[in-house]
Structure formats: C-alpha cells, structure tokens
Design an enzyme around this catalytic site. Sequence first.
Site, PDB file in Angstrom:
ATOM      1  N   CYS A 144      -4.249   1.347   8.065  1.00 19.04           N
ATOM      2  CA  CYS A 144      -4.720   0.156   7.338  1.00 19.04           C
ATOM      3  C   CYS A 144      -5.213  -0.902   8.326  1.00 19.04           C
ATOM      4  CB  CYS A 144      -3.587  -0.388   6.466  1.00 19.04           C
ATOM      5  SG  CYS A 144      -3.938  -1.989   5.718  1.00 19.04           S
TER       6      CYS A 144
ATOM      7  N   CYS B 299      -3.995  -4.476   7.743  1.00 19.53           N
ATOM      8  CA  CYS B 299      -2.583  -4.603   8.119  1.00 19.53           C
ATOM      9  C   CYS B 299      -2.441  -4.973   9.588  1.00 19.53           C
ATOM     10  CB  CYS B 299      -1.832  -3.306   7.856  1.00 19.53           C
ATOM     11  SG  CYS B 299      -1.754  -2.813   6.119  1.00 19.53           S
TER      12      CYS B 299
END
Length: 325
Positions: free
Chosen positions: A79, A82
Amino acid sequence: MQPRNMSMSGVVDLAAVKAAQEAKAKAEQARAEAARQGGGGAISPADLVIDVDEAGFERDVLQRSTEVPVVIDFWAEWCEPCKQLSPLLERLTVEYNGRILLAKIDVDANQMLMQQFGIQGIPAVFAVVAGQALPLFQGAAGEAQIRQTLDQLVQVGEQRFGLTGLDVDPDAVPGGAAQTAPAEAVGPYDALLEAAVQALDGGDLAGAVQAYKNVLADDPTNPEATLGLAQAELLQRVQGLDPQQVRKDAAEKPGDAAAQIAAADLDLVGGHVEDAFGRLIETVGRTAGDDRNAVRVRLLELFEVVGADDPRVVAARRALARALF
C-alpha cells in the site's frame, strides 16, 4: 480474537457504561500503583507504537484501551499511501507523549481483523476507547486533520472514560515496563456501580436505576452513575412500548408531546441519535407551556445518554437554543 463490545456506528450501547466504569477504575489503580512504585510504571517512547496480530488483539488493544485511547493503523507492504501515512502516525503518537497508543495491523497477515472491522480499503484508521471502537478516517489525510482528530479522541477518552494516558520516560528501557492490566480498583462506590451493571446484565432495570440513584445520593456528580442512570431509565421507559403503535401515533400526531417523546426514546434505543434529537427539537417548535417544557426536559435527558462531548449533542444543543429563543 474477535473484538468485543464494539460500537462501530456510534449507537447507544450499554456496554459503554460498564466499559467507562472499568476504564476509570483501572486508570485510577494504575496511577496509584505507579505512585507506590515511585513511577516504575513508565514506558519508553518506543513502546507507544506496537505491532498487533489477531492472537494479541484482546491483550494489546482491548485491554490497553482501558488505560489509553488506542489508534489502529490498518496497513500493508504493497500500500503506497500507507507508506506516507504510517510514519506520520508514528511520529505524532510519540509527540502526544502517552496520550494515545498506536497499534499497527498488517491486513495481509490478519484477514479476520480486517473483516471484523469492515475494512474495504487501506489505509484505514480506527480507534478503540475503553473497549469501544470508532472509525477515524480512511485513505490519505493531512497532518492538520489528523492532529484535530487525535485531539478530539484524547478529549473523549479523558472526559467520558477518565483515561489520562500512559506515563512515558525517555530514559526507560524499551519493553521494560509491565504490560499487564492492573487489578480492579476498590473505590467508595465500586460495589454499587458493579451491582448496577449486574442488574442491567440481568434485565433488572428497576434495580439498576435504584443502584445508580444510591450512588448519586452521596455523589451527585458521579459521571458513571449519571450516564448509567440515564441509560437505564431510557431502557425502562421503552420496555413496555409497542413500537408499531408508537410510530403510528407519532406520525398521526406531530404536535402531541407524549407521542413524540415516546418515539424519540425508541429512536435513540435503536441508534438513530440524530432522528431522536431532530424529532424533539421540531416538537419544541410546535408546542407551548408544559408540553414544550416536557419535550425540552426529555431532550436534555437524552443528551445525558449520548454524552455531552458527542458532536451530535453539541449540534442539537445549538438547534434547541434556536428553537427556544
């Protein structure tokens, strides 16, 4: 491990009463224990950010949330957002110096937790306060927005649950402080409050009401008893109602104070907080004299159930003031 006592939609939940009582007692016990040990319960700033898995969720998140609000960062290696958000959350957690704890959960390794929280995409950030879960935000977020959210989270933890956070010592050895939950505190009203919770669990609403009143007779501002009494009395009022008839009466008699009050009670028990508040505020505008005052008083009682710091209560108080004046 399945998260327990979670209120993902913000509905009124009796579990919050017991959680608030336990959280405050444990926080007070932790402070007393730290004082007896000369501050030995302090943790290192490095211990404010922890990796959590399904096996340790109850210990590391649910139990710790009775000491400090726990922010949960759902993330994954693949991700990209993230990789921007997670370091920011870690830095802010250390900066908040024990007022929050950050739990990082890898969704690839903990699919069950991802499903239980209803995660549809990451990054996703939740919080758990005294066993109660609430979503904070999903996707990318700026530092200013995150700070504002964390400030509100800390305020809720302090005002509603008596959570004052963790004692942090920059010189403490990482992982050196005990991470076990403290023993139950013994306070002047613990027995009465526990009796009230047991009465609620057993469906004895009258007994719960009386137990909370017994506490308030000696301590009129006790927050746990105030909240518990408001919720127990609400459940007691709706216990014998016929929901279909109540809804029918409210629809047919928009200016009938008693009909609207009963419907608002059902709205709140069903988790429709804004509907309950809006219904009574509109009824204030349609009524006068004793009827109007009865509606106003019931609305204030429902504010107690939800909590004065809840943004829905803040907004409804403003709307009520406009309706009255």
